[in-house]
Design an enzyme around this catalytic site. Structure first.
Site, mmCIF file in Angstrom:
data_model
loop_
_atom_site.group_PDB
_atom_site.id
_atom_site.type_symbol
_atom_site.label_atom_id
_atom_site.label_comp_id
_atom_site.label_asym_id
_atom_site.label_seq_id
_atom_site.Cartn_x
_atom_site.Cartn_y
_atom_site.Cartn_z
ATOM 1 N N LYS A 214 -23.069 58.068 2.099
ATOM 2 C CA LYS A 214 -23.182 57.696 0.692
ATOM 3 C C LYS A 214 -24.537 57.028 0.473
ATOM 4 O O LYS A 214 -24.836 55.986 1.065
ATOM 5 C CB LYS A 214 -22.058 56.744 0.284
ATOM 6 C CG LYS A 214 -22.137 56.349 -1.181
ATOM 7 C CD LYS A 214 -21.247 55.157 -1.484
ATOM 8 C CE LYS A 214 -21.607 54.627 -2.875
ATOM 9 N NZ LYS A 214 -21.071 53.279 -3.098
ATOM 10 N N GLY B 158 -19.205 45.735 -9.192
ATOM 11 C CA GLY B 158 -18.560 44.435 -9.118
ATOM 12 C C GLY B 158 -18.227 43.799 -10.448
ATOM 13 O O GLY B 158 -17.710 42.679 -10.489
ATOM 14 N N ALA C 93 -18.007 52.343 -8.876
ATOM 15 C CA ALA C 93 -18.445 51.050 -9.429
ATOM 16 C C ALA C 93 -17.868 50.785 -10.803
ATOM 17 O O ALA C 93 -17.812 51.666 -11.656
ATOM 18 C CB ALA C 93 -19.966 50.942 -9.493
ATOM 19 N N GLY C 94 -17.428 49.534 -10.997
ATOM 20 C CA GLY C 94 -17.000 49.063 -12.298
ATOM 21 C C GLY C 94 -15.509 49.059 -12.543
ATOM 22 O O GLY C 94 -15.042 48.459 -13.507
ATOM 23 N N ASN D 35 -14.150 48.918 -4.325
ATOM 24 C CA ASN D 35 -14.057 47.881 -3.304
ATOM 25 C C ASN D 35 -13.623 46.556 -3.926
ATOM 26 O O ASN D 35 -12.535 46.049 -3.669
ATOM 27 C CB ASN D 35 -15.391 47.739 -2.579
ATOM 28 C CG ASN D 35 -15.363 46.724 -1.451
ATOM 29 O OD1 ASN D 35 -16.388 46.385 -0.892
ATOM 30 N ND2 ASN D 35 -14.206 46.218 -1.063
ATOM 31 N N THR D 36 -14.477 46.005 -4.804
ATOM 32 C CA THR D 36 -14.211 44.681 -5.365
ATOM 33 C C THR D 36 -12.888 44.621 -6.120
ATOM 34 O O THR D 36 -12.188 43.602 -6.075
ATOM 35 C CB THR D 36 -15.363 44.251 -6.289
ATOM 36 O OG1 THR D 36 -16.603 44.401 -5.600
ATOM 37 C CG2 THR D 36 -15.208 42.808 -6.721
#
Length: 264
Positions: free
Chosen positions: A100, A161, A187-188, A209-210
């Site tokens: 990635k 994040g 993301a997001g 992830n977050t």
């Protein structure tokens, strides 16, 4: 069976997860298991994969024999850093080529630098890497990255994040309609409904992830995300009803209802 196919390999899960921000490797493993994810992304610059023999290795809890590890270039701001990082990953993972790529442009927003990303992707593809690429939600950038040979396009839903969810569904839809490779929102995502919406739009998968690691109960959130991705995919395949301001046809039949019977 409905599978996610990336670079010729089929996966049952359309949820991809990261490994950062957990309390320890045990929590990482438990959350990954709860998510059902098969592709696990790893920040090479921040995670020990054996380059530090004195420290615990992520490979002890997430062995490559059980998961597809996806090395990433989180924290890289130049072409040189990104390419060097993924060359190291290939050495550490015995020739592994699915990676990635992310080349960041700003430390505050972690927004991608598209010019540098295109340059790095071109170099890596020429060296035999199979590049899944983090990008903005710009349809032109997405098309250019696909044209040079990236195996998956990974547009952001909102800033890394941020947990803000999908801010521009229209651009994502354009990317999805034009792409001939998998489109994976990266993301997001903040909660399960964000993941479901991404899948309902027609995305091939979601990476996060977050949203899991920063939840009050990461393992429970991982389970929720698994279900959300599955539900969103099924809803997309089923095809939603059209939106209408008014409906002239009730959902229940009126024939034979008391007061509507002929001769009465």
């Amino acid at each position: 069976m409905d599978k996610l196919v990336i670079a010729g390999k089929a996966y049952s899960s359309r949820l991809l997860v990261g490994t950062g921000k957990y309390r320890d490797f045990d929590e990482t493993r438990t959350a990954v298991d709860a998510s059902g994810a098969e592709i696990i992304t790893v920040a090479i610059r921040r995670t020990n994969l054996g380059q530090n023999p004195e420290e615990p290795s992520l490979l002890d809890v997430l062995p490559p024999s059980e998961y597809t590890l996806l090395p990433n270039t989180a924290g890289c701001y130049t072409v040189e850093d990104a390419v060097r990082t993924l060359r190291l990953a290939r050495e550490l993972l015995d020739g592994h080529t699915l990676v990635k790529l992310e080349v960041l442009g700003d430390p505050k927003t972690l927004y991608p630098n598209i010019v540098e990303t295109l340059k790095a992707a071109e170099i890596l593809i020429k060296e035999g890497f199979q590049v899944m690429v983090y990008t903005s939600d710009d349809p032109i950038a997405a098309r250019q990255l696909e044209e040079i040979g990236c195996v998956a396009i990974m547009p952001l839903a909102s800033l890394i994040g941020s947990g803000m969810g999908i801010l521009n569904p229209w651009n994502l839809q354009i990317i999805i309609e034009n792409a001939k490779v998998p489109v994976i929102v990266d993301a997001g995502v903040g909660t399960a409904s964000d993941a479901a919406i991404a899948m309902e739009l027609g995305c091939d998968g979601v990476l996060m992830n977050t949203a899991i690691a920063a939840a009050q109960n990461p393992v429970l959130m991982a389970s929720a995300m698994k279900k959300a991705v599955e539900a969103g995919r099924e809803a997309y395949l089923a095809g939603r009803m059209p939106k209408k301001l008014y409906s002239a046809s009730p959902s229940s039949p009126v024939e034979g209802v008391i007061g509507n019977m002929s001769g009465k």
